[in-house]
Write an enzyme that holds these catalytic residues in place. Structure first.
Site, PDB file in Angstrom:
ATOM      1  N   ASP A 195       0.822  -1.208   0.000  1.00  0.00           N
ATOM      2  CA  ASP A 195       0.000   0.000   0.000  1.00  0.00           C
ATOM      3  C   ASP A 195       0.858   1.261   0.000  1.00  0.00           C
ATOM      4  OD1 ASP A 195      -2.515   1.327   0.086  1.00  0.00           O
ATOM      5  OD2 ASP A 195      -2.306   1.646   2.241  1.00  0.00           O
ATOM      6  N   SER A 215      -6.960   5.046  -0.223  1.00  0.00           N
ATOM      7  CA  SER A 215      -7.139   3.719  -0.814  1.00  0.00           C
ATOM      8  C   SER A 215      -8.604   3.301  -0.697  1.00  0.00           C
ATOM      9  CB  SER A 215      -6.260   2.688  -0.092  1.00  0.00           C
ATOM     10  OG  SER A 215      -4.898   3.066  -0.123  1.00  0.00           O
ATOM     11  N   GLN A 265      -4.854  -1.770  -7.161  1.00  0.00           N
ATOM     12  CA  GLN A 265      -5.534  -0.936  -6.170  1.00  0.00           C
ATOM     13  C   GLN A 265      -6.261   0.193  -6.879  1.00  0.00           C
ATOM     14  OE1 GLN A 265      -3.605   2.110  -3.321  1.00  0.00           O
ATOM     15  NE2 GLN A 265      -3.906   0.310  -2.025  1.00  0.00           N
TER      16      GLN A 265
END
Length: 276
Positions: A195, A215, A265
């Site tokens: 991430d 996110s 993502q």
């Protein structure tokens, strides 16, 4: 005037150490943070560790799919509940909810697989300067507070899009300390680092436009063994940004050229208006 004492940097092994409080229910530690909401990689890594703790060690994580539903509060612990969806002949599936104040802040499904012989091929590692030829940009100074135990370096020439991609960057990354030889720790550590910096690839052609980034969802696939305390090349690309959202994708290679994992993502990327 006395300056405030620096925050203790919690080793990744401690970040990923969960307290079992009942069958398939775990509590994650409070991790000191300079940001207002819990780092998404922390929640994903802890959620994956909760799933790992309910699966036979002969089965390894091969994929996870998660949604960030609410911002976490870093000053509070997070409780993880695990549902044992399936234990088949070759695969096991777990569903994990990360909970604060009675509400789910992150939901994830993780799949585990018994190793089997099969076909093999992989995309080669792109020609890239090594970590010694790469640096942490000055604009990433906040890494020194948020991720000071990680060494993160962007490849010099990736300041502009590469290889015909509209938005791309390549980053070398590793955990700075030595980690135990426990594969589950390295996999959950990869969920944590996956991430980091990924949404920045969507900003490559828009570096001077202020945006608010978060996110939204996250997926990861594990292909080959690796260590997160050894250099990994994170090759990141954003094929599209539109309507306040950006899609990003990443491939992680070790220095030997093995493709060890892939990540996708989607993130919220809202323009920051004057006065907002």
């Amino acid at each position: 005037m006395t300056s405030a004492a620096p925050q203790r940097v919690m080793p990744i092994e401690e970040v990923l150490t969960l307290d079992p409080i009942d069958r398939d229910i775990f509590r994650g530690p409070v991790v000191p943070s300079p940001i207002q909401r819990t780092f998404g990689g922390q929640v994903a890594g802890q959620a994956l560790m909760a799933a790992v703790m309910t699966v036979d060690p002969s089965r390894s994580v091969h994929s996870l799919h998660g949604y960030f539903l609410r911002p976490g509060q870093p000053q509070k612990p997070t409780v993880y509940t695990v549902s044992r969806i399936r234990d088949g002949g070759s695969f096991s599936t777990r569903e994990v909810h990360a909970i604060q104040d009675g509400e789910t802040i992150f939901a994830m499904t993780a799949s585990f697989h018994v190793y089997e012989e099969g076909l093999e091929h992989q995309e080669p590692i792109p020609p890239t300067p090594g970590p010694d030829e790469s640096v942490t940009p000055k604009s990433w100074a906040y890494f020194s507070n948020l991720w000071s135990s990680w060494d993160v370096r962007r490849v010099h020439r990736d300041a502009v899009p590469l290889d015909g991609a509209v938005a791309r960057q390549r980053v070398w990354i590793r955990y700075s300390g030595a980690m135990p030889d426990v594969p589950a720790l390295h996999v959950c550590g990869l969920a944590y680092l996956s991430d980091m910096t990924l949404l920045m690839s969507a900003r490559a052609p828009h570096r001077h436009i202020p945006v608010k980034v978060a996110s939204l969802d996250h997926a990861m696939w594990i292909m080959r063994p690796f260590r997160v305390d050894e250099w990994l090349l994170y090759d990141q690309v954003s094929p599209s940004a539109q309507g306040g959202r950006a899609l990003t994708q990443g491939k992680l290679f070790n220095q030997a050229g093995s493709l060890v994992a892939c990540v996708a993502q989607e993130g919220g990327m809202k323009l920051v208006r004057d006065g907002s």
